[in-house]
Design a protein around this motif. Structure first.
Motif, PDB file in Angstrom:
ATOM      1  N   TYR A 269      49.525  57.720 113.549  1.00  0.00           N
ATOM      2  CA  TYR A 269      49.976  58.804 114.390  1.00  0.00           C
ATOM      3  C   TYR A 269      51.573  58.542 114.586  1.00  0.00           C
ATOM      4  CZ  TYR A 269      50.072  61.757 118.626  1.00  0.00           C
ATOM      5  OH  TYR A 269      50.186  62.760 119.587  1.00  0.00           O
ATOM      6  N   ASN A 270      52.220  59.676 114.699  1.00  0.00           N
ATOM      7  CA  ASN A 270      53.667  59.574 114.925  1.00  0.00           C
ATOM      8  C   ASN A 270      54.088  60.181 116.157  1.00  0.00           C
ATOM      9  OD1 ASN A 270      53.781  62.243 114.538  1.00  0.00           O
ATOM     10  ND2 ASN A 270      55.041  62.393 112.977  1.00  0.00           N
ATOM     11  N   GLY A 271      53.316  60.612 117.311  1.00  0.00           N
ATOM     12  CA  GLY A 271      53.607  61.109 118.550  1.00  0.00           C
ATOM     13  C   GLY A 271      53.162  62.643 118.607  1.00  0.00           C
ATOM     14  N   SER A 272      52.854  63.242 117.463  1.00  0.00           N
ATOM     15  CA  SER A 272      52.446  64.683 117.261  1.00  0.00           C
ATOM     16  C   SER A 272      51.403  64.921 116.152  1.00  0.00           C
ATOM     17  CB  SER A 272      53.531  65.595 117.276  1.00  0.00           C
ATOM     18  OG  SER A 272      54.194  65.558 115.842  1.00  0.00           O
ATOM     19  N   THR A 273      51.533  64.028 115.076  1.00  0.00           N
ATOM     20  CA  THR A 273      50.627  64.328 114.087  1.00  0.00           C
ATOM     21  C   THR A 273      49.852  63.164 113.643  1.00  0.00           C
ATOM     22  OG1 THR A 273      52.330  66.043 113.151  1.00  0.00           O
ATOM     23  CG2 THR A 273      50.576  65.143 111.406  1.00  0.00           C
ATOM     24  N   ASN A 274      48.504  63.447 113.446  1.00  0.00           N
ATOM     25  CA  ASN A 274      47.618  62.400 112.890  1.00  0.00           C
ATOM     26  C   ASN A 274      47.612  62.292 111.619  1.00  0.00           C
ATOM     27  OD1 ASN A 274      46.296  63.376 115.821  1.00  0.00           O
ATOM     28  ND2 ASN A 274      46.115  61.014 115.444  1.00  0.00           N
ATOM     29  N   CYS A 275      47.521  61.195 110.895  1.00  0.00           N
ATOM     30  CA  CYS A 275      47.535  61.119 109.554  1.00  0.00           C
ATOM     31  C   CYS A 275      46.280  60.212 109.030  1.00  0.00           C
ATOM     32  CB  CYS A 275      48.721  60.645 108.902  1.00  0.00           C
ATOM     33  SG  CYS A 275      49.112  60.464 107.083  1.00  0.00           S
ATOM     34  N   VAL A 276      45.430  60.619 107.977  1.00  0.00           N
ATOM     35  CA  VAL A 276      44.502  59.665 107.580  1.00  0.00           C
ATOM     36  C   VAL A 276      44.667  59.340 106.244  1.00  0.00           C
ATOM     37  CG1 VAL A 276      41.993  59.471 107.534  1.00  0.00           C
ATOM     38  CG2 VAL A 276      42.784  60.344 109.451  1.00  0.00           C
ATOM     39  N   VAL A 277      44.498  57.933 105.649  1.00  0.00           N
ATOM     40  CA  VAL A 277      44.548  57.698 104.125  1.00  0.00           C
ATOM     41  C   VAL A 277      43.557  56.618 104.299  1.00  0.00           C
ATOM     42  CG1 VAL A 277      45.959  56.324 102.551  1.00  0.00           C
ATOM     43  CG2 VAL A 277      47.176  58.123 104.357  1.00  0.00           C
ATOM     44  N   THR A 278      42.676  56.748 103.070  1.00  0.00           N
ATOM     45  CA  THR A 278      41.744  55.671 102.672  1.00  0.00           C
ATOM     46  C   THR A 278      42.582  54.899 101.495  1.00  0.00           C
ATOM     47  OG1 THR A 278      39.824  56.833 103.549  1.00  0.00           O
ATOM     48  CG2 THR A 278      39.348  55.307 101.808  1.00  0.00           C
ATOM     49  N   TRP A 279      42.700  53.754 101.969  1.00  0.00           N
ATOM     50  CA  TRP A 279      43.585  52.895 101.137  1.00  0.00           C
ATOM     51  C   TRP A 279      42.665  51.757 100.307  1.00  0.00           C
ATOM     52  CZ3 TRP A 279      48.696  53.779 100.230  1.00  0.00           C
ATOM     53  CH2 TRP A 279      49.241  52.621  99.474  1.00  0.00           C
ATOM     54  N   LYS A 280      42.951  51.736  98.947  1.00  0.00           N
ATOM     55  CA  LYS A 280      41.948  50.804  98.258  1.00  0.00           C
ATOM     56  C   LYS A 280      42.755  49.522  98.294  1.00  0.00           C
ATOM     57  CE  LYS A 280      40.146  52.364  94.409  1.00  0.00           C
ATOM     58  NZ  LYS A 280      39.901  52.772  93.062  1.00  0.00           N
ATOM     59  N   THR A 281      41.832  48.372  98.602  1.00  0.00           N
ATOM     60  CA  THR A 281      42.431  46.963  98.734  1.00  0.00           C
ATOM     61  C   THR A 281      41.894  46.112  97.366  1.00  0.00           C
ATOM     62  OG1 THR A 281      40.655  46.672  99.853  1.00  0.00           O
ATOM     63  CG2 THR A 281      42.809  47.022 101.139  1.00  0.00           C
ATOM     64  N   GLY A 282      40.964  45.545  97.595  1.00  0.00           N
ATOM     65  CA  GLY A 282      40.352  44.885  96.477  1.00  0.00           C
ATOM     66  C   GLY A 282      40.074  45.441  95.183  1.00  0.00           C
ATOM     67  N   ALA A 283      39.942  46.720  95.255  1.00  0.00           N
ATOM     68  CA  ALA A 283      39.686  47.636  94.084  1.00  0.00           C
ATOM     69  C   ALA A 283      40.852  48.621  93.572  1.00  0.00           C
ATOM     70  CB  ALA A 283      38.655  48.430  94.474  1.00  0.00           C
ATOM     71  N   ALA A 284      42.022  48.246  94.075  1.00  0.00           N
ATOM     72  CA  ALA A 284      42.946  48.903  93.728  1.00  0.00           C
ATOM     73  C   ALA A 284      43.361  49.072  92.225  1.00  0.00           C
ATOM     74  CB  ALA A 284      44.277  48.647  94.424  1.00  0.00           C
ATOM     75  N   GLY A 285      43.668  50.073  91.544  1.00  0.00           N
ATOM     76  CA  GLY A 285      43.883  50.332  90.233  1.00  0.00           C
ATOM     77  C   GLY A 285      42.691  50.641  89.532  1.00  0.00           C
ATOM     78  N   ASN A 286      41.436  50.631  89.864  1.00  0.00           N
ATOM     79  CA  ASN A 286      40.076  51.216  89.253  1.00  0.00           C
ATOM     80  C   ASN A 286      40.091  52.346  89.945  1.00  0.00           C
ATOM     81  OD1 ASN A 286      40.100  48.453  87.919  1.00  0.00           O
ATOM     82  ND2 ASN A 286      38.851  47.561  89.517  1.00  0.00           N
ATOM     83  N   THR A 287      39.589  53.186  89.183  1.00  0.00           N
ATOM     84  CA  THR A 287      39.016  54.643  89.512  1.00  0.00           C
ATOM     85  C   THR A 287      37.665  54.446  90.207  1.00  0.00           C
ATOM     86  OG1 THR A 287      40.197  55.483  87.803  1.00  0.00           O
ATOM     87  CG2 THR A 287      38.624  56.871  88.864  1.00  0.00           C
ATOM     88  N   ALA A 288      37.791  55.078  91.456  1.00  0.00           N
ATOM     89  CA  ALA A 288      36.650  55.205  92.267  1.00  0.00           C
ATOM     90  C   ALA A 288      36.699  56.311  93.433  1.00  0.00           C
ATOM     91  CB  ALA A 288      36.450  53.752  92.964  1.00  0.00           C
ATOM     92  N   TRP A 289      35.508  56.842  93.899  1.00  0.00           N
ATOM     93  CA  TRP A 289      35.233  57.871  94.768  1.00  0.00           C
ATOM     94  C   TRP A 289      35.776  57.402  95.951  1.00  0.00           C
ATOM     95  CZ3 TRP A 289      34.782  62.747  94.659  1.00  0.00           C
ATOM     96  CH2 TRP A 289      34.712  63.589  95.885  1.00  0.00           C
TER      97      TRP A 289
END
Length: 128
Positions: free
Chosen positions: A54-74
C-alpha cells in the motif's frame, strides 16, 4: 522494393536486438517502488509469498516466488475493492505474478494469490 526490404531488415534487426524486460528485484519494485510498503502477506511454504502492499491510496498485490524462483510454475495475484470487479494476473511465470493494483483509500479490499495448487484469498479487510 529495395527500400522496403532494407526497412524490413532494419526492423527485424531492432526486434532481435531488444531483449526481454528484466524482472523486478523485489515486490516493492514490482509495484513501482516509491512509497509502497508491505501491509500483509501469505506464504505458500518456502515456495512463494503473496504480498499486499500500500502507498496511501493504491493497493498492490504480487505473488513472489522464493524457493522456486526461475522455474516456471502457476502463480496468481488478485485484488478486489468491495463492490467492484477484481483484478487478476495468473499464468505460468518464472518469478512472480502481478502487480495487480486498485485505488481503494478507506475501502475494504479482498486480496490473495496462488502458487501451484495452493491458494489464499482474504476476507474483505484493510478497510481503513
Amino acid at each position: 522494393m529495395t527500400l522496403a526490404l532494407g526497412l524490413a531488415a532494419t526492423l527485424a534487426a531492432s526486434v532481435t536486438l531488444s531483449g526481454p524486460a528484466m524482472a523486478a528485484s523485489s515486490p516493492i519494485e514490482a509495484c513501482g517502488g516509491g512509497s509502497y510498503h508491505v501491509i500483509d502477506s501469505h506464504a505458500y511454504g518456502s515456495s512463494a509469498v503473496t504480498y499486499l502492499l500500500y502507498n496511501g491510496s493504491t493497493n498492490c498485490v504480487v505473488t513472489w516466488k522464493t524457493g522456486a524462483a526461475g522455474n516456471t510454475a502457476w502463480v496468481r495475484a488478485v485484488v478486489q475493492v468491495y463492490g467492484s470487479p477484481g483484478k487478476v494476473d495468473a499464468d505460468n511465470y518464472k518469478y512472480y505474478a502481478g502487480p495487480v493494483k486498485v485505488s481503494a483509500p478507506g475501502k475494504c479490499i479482498m486480496w490473495g494469490g496462488s502458487y501451484g495448487s495452493s491458494w489464499y484469498e482474504s476476507p474483505f479487510e484493510h478497510c481503513d
